[in-house]
Design an enzyme around this catalytic site. Structure first.
Site, PDB file in Angstrom:
ATOM      1  CE1 TYR A  57       9.347   3.389 -14.939  1.00  0.00           C
ATOM      2  CE2 TYR A  57       9.879   3.147 -17.261  1.00  0.00           C
ATOM      3  CZ  TYR A  57       9.225   2.705 -16.124  1.00  0.00           C
ATOM      4  OH  TYR A  57       8.445   1.584 -16.194  1.00  0.00           O
TER       5      TYR A  57
ATOM      6  CB  SER B 247       0.548   0.539 -13.367  1.00  0.00           C
ATOM      7  OG  SER B 247       1.435   1.421 -13.992  1.00  0.00           O
TER       8      SER B 247
ATOM      9  CG  ASP C 104       1.758  -0.722 -16.418  1.00  0.00           C
ATOM     10  OD1 ASP C 104       2.579  -1.353 -15.715  1.00  0.00           O
ATOM     11  OD2 ASP C 104       1.797   0.505 -16.552  1.00  0.00           O
TER      12      ASP C 104
ATOM     13  NE  ARG D 205       4.787   1.252 -16.283  1.00  0.00           N
ATOM     14  CZ  ARG D 205       5.154   1.678 -15.106  1.00  0.00           C
ATOM     15  NH1 ARG D 205       6.229   2.369 -14.948  1.00  0.00           N
ATOM     16  NH2 ARG D 205       4.415   1.415 -14.061  1.00  0.00           N
TER      17      ARG D 205
ATOM     18  CD  GLN E  76      -2.937   3.484 -20.135  1.00  0.00           C
ATOM     19  OE1 GLN E  76      -4.132   3.429 -20.404  1.00  0.00           O
ATOM     20  NE2 GLN E  76      -2.314   4.611 -19.912  1.00  0.00           N
TER      21      GLN E  76
END
Ligand code: NAD
Length: 364
Positions: A226, A132, A129, A121, A126
């Protein structure tokens, strides 16, 4: 590089790993794309669209022959793995933390496998990802399902027939899915509260117009952003605080997860029993065991008048856009691993090394 796109095999899976638009872009940048006949049908993409975009549409029997890479959503069956040539690249949600046998099977077959869950991440990754992108869809759908099942209106309505008070929604876990659930419930007019153990999230919850619920519990955050699992004492305090607050809400959407661990138990059965009849709980952590003690993963059940939704396929229920977003993630990873269609694996690279769960012959 010849890239095969199979029709998904998991029961009820409607998504497809590449939509026609993404297949076309890859085809024009040096890849050959072969799509199994009917692969996109359940997500709303017809075979003809793939053909027009520049992909080959082939029968299952021809699909894997000569494929240098296979891109899919879910895990391949053992039979499909056996059909792959050693050194072939496989990309998909491969459950590396919960299906070690599946990963061993890939390694034993010499497949070079990349798990979408394992993409680091980091800012550079991005666009790849998929956790997400799919969580965004799941968070949206969770709020929509709750609004549909609740026998009350979400918005405040002032009508000639009287005034309707807005629904009260609580979202537990304000990561990607939770924030999207908050935003969606707000757009529908509900009064929304949010909670997360990561203190940094308070501002994000408030910026969406929701209230941050103070439960007197605060956890730590890893370098990757996280949550760290709460200790037993903190967990008990959180459960007790929630048991007290939950009866105030009409809807609770839970999304709390700790990577690779069973989902934290946030809502004890006693808290569910104290909710008003007709209230709804949507448990997005169902696949990891659920945040609510009474959740039945994969099912929607009614317990003493409370609707408990533990469905584990919400992105698949929004298959068109879930596939479109996933396609962009997969395409970005393919371009990263094989710029211009030429495989160039660099295991010194953080993204390549991080996402790789079987190096196949490269590790020999
Ligand atoms: P996730 O799905 O692993 O967990 C969902 C949420 O549950 C998290 O916000 C977590 O803090 C929360 N949670 C865990 N235990 C809880 C408990 N006991 N009670 C309440 N909440 C609890 O997380 P995610 O949505 O995948 O994202 C986690 C983080 O990663 C976020 O900070 C997000 O912004 C970050 N992120 C960064 C990037 C990037 O930089 N490329 C991309 C995506 C996400």
């Amino acid at each position: 590089m010849r890239v095969a796109v199979p029709k998904e095999t998991d029961a009820g899976e409607r998504r497809v790993a590449l939509v026609p638009d993404a297949a076309g872009r890859l085809a024009s940048s040096g890849f050959t794309i072969a799509v199994e006949r009917g692969a996109g049908a359940a997500a709303g993409f017809a075979d003809g669209e793939y053909g027009t975009a520049g992909a080959e549409v082939v029968d299952r029997g021809e699909l894997l022959h000569g494929a240098d890479a296979v891109v899919r959503v879910g895990r391949p069956s053992p039979a499909e793995v056996a059909e792959l040539q050693p050194g072939a690249v496989l990309i998909g949600f491969l459950s590396p933390l919960t299906d070690p046998e599946g990963i061993e099977r890939l390694a034993a077959s010499g497949v070079v496998a990349f798990a979408m869950e394992s993409i680091p991440r980091i800012t550079r990754a991005q666009s790849m990802d998929a956790l997400s992108s799919q969580s965004t869809v799941a968070g949206y759908k969770a709020a929509i399902l709750a609004a549909d099942r609740l026998p009350r209106l979400f918005p405040l309505l002032m009508t000639a027939a009287g005034t309707v008070a807005p629904a009260k929604v609580l979202v537990l876990g304000a990561g990607v899915a939770g924030l999207q659930a908050i935003a969606t419930a707000r757009r529908l007019g509900a009064v929304v509260s949010g909670f997360d153990v990561r203190p940094a999230v308070r501002e994000q919850v408030e910026s969406l117009g929701a209230v941050f619920l103070d439960l007197g519990v605060e956890g730590a955050e890893t370098a990757g952003g996280y949550a760290v699992e709460l200790d037993a004492e903190q967990q008990a305090r959180q459960q007790a605080a929630l048991e007290e607050r939950i009866p105030d809400f009409d809807v609770v959407i839970t999304t709390a997860l700790i990577p690779g661990r069973p989902a934290p138990r946030l809502i004890p059965a006693a808290a569910v029993e104290r909710m008003r009849p007709g209230s709804v709980i949507v448990d997005l952590a169902a696949e990891a065991g659920g945040n609510c003690e009474l959740t039945e993963p994969g099912a929607e059940v009614n317990r003493s008048g409370i609707v408990l939704i533990g469905l584990t396929d919400l992105p698949s229920r929004m298959a068109y856009h879930a596939s479109q977003l996933y396609s962009r993630n997969v395409s970005a990873l393919l371009q990263h691993l094989a710029p211009g269609g030429e495989l160039a694996l660099d295991f010194e690279d953080e993204i390549t090394a991080g996402a790789c769960v079987s190096r196949g012959q490269a590790s020999a």
